[in-house]
Design an enzyme around this catalytic site. Sequence first.
Site, PDB file in Angstrom:
ATOM      1  CB  THR A 263      -0.896   0.009   1.262  1.00 46.61           C
ATOM      2  OG1 THR A 263      -1.446   1.312   1.433  1.00 46.61           O
ATOM      3  CG2 THR A 263      -0.115  -0.316   2.520  1.00 46.61           C
TER       4      THR A 263
ATOM      5  CE1 TYR B 178      -3.804  -2.169   5.246  1.00 44.99           C
ATOM      6  CE2 TYR B 178      -3.309   0.060   4.494  1.00 44.99           C
ATOM      7  CZ  TYR B 178      -3.612  -1.258   4.225  1.00 44.99           C
ATOM      8  OH  TYR B 178      -3.707  -1.668   2.922  1.00 44.99           O
TER       9      TYR B 178
END
Length: 333
Positions: free
Chosen positions: A119, A143
Amino acid sequence: MHEPAILVTGGAGYIGSHVVKQLGRSGRRLVVLDNLSTGFPDAVLHGELVVGDTGDMDLVRELLVRHRVRAVLHFAAHIVVPESVRDPLKYYRNNTCNTRNLLACCAAAGVEHFIFSSTAAVYGIPQETFIDEDAPTAPINPYGASKLMSEWMLRDLAAASQLRYVILRYFNVAGADPEGEIGQRTPEATHLIKVACEAAVGRRPGVEIFGTDYPTPDGTCIRDYIHVDDLAAAHLQALAHLEGGGASTILNCGYGHGYSVREVLAAVERVSGRPLNIRETGRRPGDPPALTADSRRIREVLGWRPRHDDLEFIVRTALDWERALARKQAAEG
Ligand code: UDP
């Protein structure tokens, strides 16, 4: 004896299901491992679905051996940033520990090729707005950190074994299967295009703009939105790259230009033909003003060329999916 299968973890989820569709269409044999915590069995259009956890080492070992798996595409993960801040250990368990266990099984079974869903959150709040893969990684939430740790494990395992990998760092993934079979189903979604499309079909009262005082032309944040089908195609090309003997690499997945929140909402209004109920509110913590991918490397290394670099197309497919989902849920009562 069957041909070796590709293992797809998280293949019942949003991005995984689009990759499964393209891989299945290309004639590859697939085994999909998904615990259905956020995925849906009917989103898996090809291959065998095994309901189970990526962290279940006995199950994963057995699948890798029985299906003679040489390549793994690893999507299974939790992906909600604010939740990762509230419950970080959930993210380190599911995203980091489970990836570690999966990698251990892959190493033991002699898996050769590994494609990992990473990501742009690994970059944190970058100095530059146009980010290449060599930009410093400095995630600002659990995350992003959980994904970056998985990248490191993969890099280090590859240095110590025969395994080769492609790490794909996704920017803002949006849109749905242009044929309307699959799309994003996450309940209580937080992503802008999904939220705006839900508002456009009346599933939400409206949409909020988080911050209008950013140093951007219209004061709202700019992001690089990539159609999920172009992203799925990048996975197939990454696999072909590894199977053709290509070297391990990290690639940004984005178009290389962005749209502001206001531009996205205007596109949703144009495509739906209805005004949205828009409320301007304060900034959401941790949002960088602009984030766009330098996507030259993925174009060079994989020869990847986007087919849907068009905000209205992205929105149209997302909106069509939202309407289909509303009908589906109404029919199911
Ligand atoms: N955003 C917004 N309203 C929403 C959801 C998102 O204004 O309901 C903004 C958000 O602040 C960011 C951009 O839209 O600037 C994209 O946010 P999203 O959550 O879709 O993706 P992110 O870039 O955070 O991964």
